[in-house]
Design a protein around this motif. Sequence first.
Motif: not given
Length: 496
Positions: A148-154, A173-180, A188-194, A198-202
Amino acid sequence: MRRMACVDLPQLPLQLLLRRRPGWREGPVAVVDQDRPQGRVLWVDERARSRRVLPGMRYAAALSLAPGLRADVVPQAEIASAVAGLAARLRGFTPRVEPARDEPGVFWLDAGGLERLWPSLEAWASAIASDLEGAGFVATVVVGFGRFGTYALARCRRGVHVLGTETEERAAARSVPLERISIEPEHLDILSRLGVKTVGEFLDLPREGVGLRFGPELERLHGLASGERVVPLQPERADLPPMTREVLDHPEADVERLLGVVERLLGPLLEEVGRKGKAVAELELGFRFERLGDHIESLRPAAPSLDARLLLELVRLRLGALQRLPDTVGEVVLIAREAEPDRRPPALAGSGRRRRDIAAADRALARVRARLGEEAVVRARLREGHLPEASFAWEPVERLEAPVPRGLPSARLVRRIYARPLALPQRPRQEPDGWMLRGLEQGPVDRVEGPYVISGGWWVRPVHREYHFAETRKGELLWVYYDRLRRQWFLQGRVE
């Protein structure tokens, strides 16, 4: 500790589309599942994403956000072929390569044990990026420790990145935006409204709660991102096709002597294929020219076969189409693409009504393809399209089907469509008299029926055509239209 790398060719179907349509590179551009206003957006470039166009939207909704958006369909077969070719290319750098099943363009590579072959992992990753760039692709290579870490950063970086520790990988990886990350737009829309962006917040959300609220897919993603769920590398096994080759003592340019070389190589190749219980569905004939480099010709028999005489005949037809070779050949290679042999029983010669020999027709078409090329035998296939020329597509004919005649109450007229509409002289006035569409031999137009208006295409390019049927004095029935935007008459086809 084992090292893992992720290679991401961002928006691979979009890259394939832009290679086909280089004039669209200024964007915004999207790939859709069908060329209609209600088509679903599958991939978007950065210009479209900056205007909030996201995968999952309808094309009409995306156009309201980005009025200049251009889109087209990239067939699944084209994507699958590109993924297979890229995986084969990446195996030149490591034997263990796993393509992502649901995200074309994402590959995980085993980066362990390469220190003795390369000066460093940075040099290895840079060589991969340079090789893909040389093939015309944009790619990101991230070398780390986890899937996951290599995928999220890529997915959010560009270029080549090598991570030194697992702690560094997790923190980045924690700083990667979820939309990526590959997440459904509604989730994604529901999580954004909450406030989870980012991956860290998730990851700060409880895993069980994510599963109850969003389902098993996001729960699985949470487990991968947190490290609670570990999925080892699952590389594809490279199934190399049987191959024979011969390096010539002296460069050869004579076709007949090269046919002798092919005949010598064909026997051992067919024996190898036959021992596996398979047959040759496609024979690739490769020449290594002295100055021009490598060249490959593909030949397909009518049905998978082990008949050396039949395959050699196809090779002879293909080479016979050349007046002379463009360069001398230093090496000949034969590659067999295997398939299950054709086990259909031969047709029985019986009495009664004579039947068409479909197998003989397939063999004849195979000879035509060998002589004139793979695109020489095609048929029209109907498809949904707004304009007449978009309502069908040409596809290769693999095998003929037995005809099924249907009774018709009366003879049918056939509308022949020209590959390109022909520009016509302007009508002198609204009456048809004096309009010379086909020259003096056909005479003037006596009667015009229409107009039949086709209008639309605003989602790609506005179209307004007024179709008519024009009958000439000699009886020819022409299918014409007036393009109101271009202010020009065109001949679309004729009725026979």
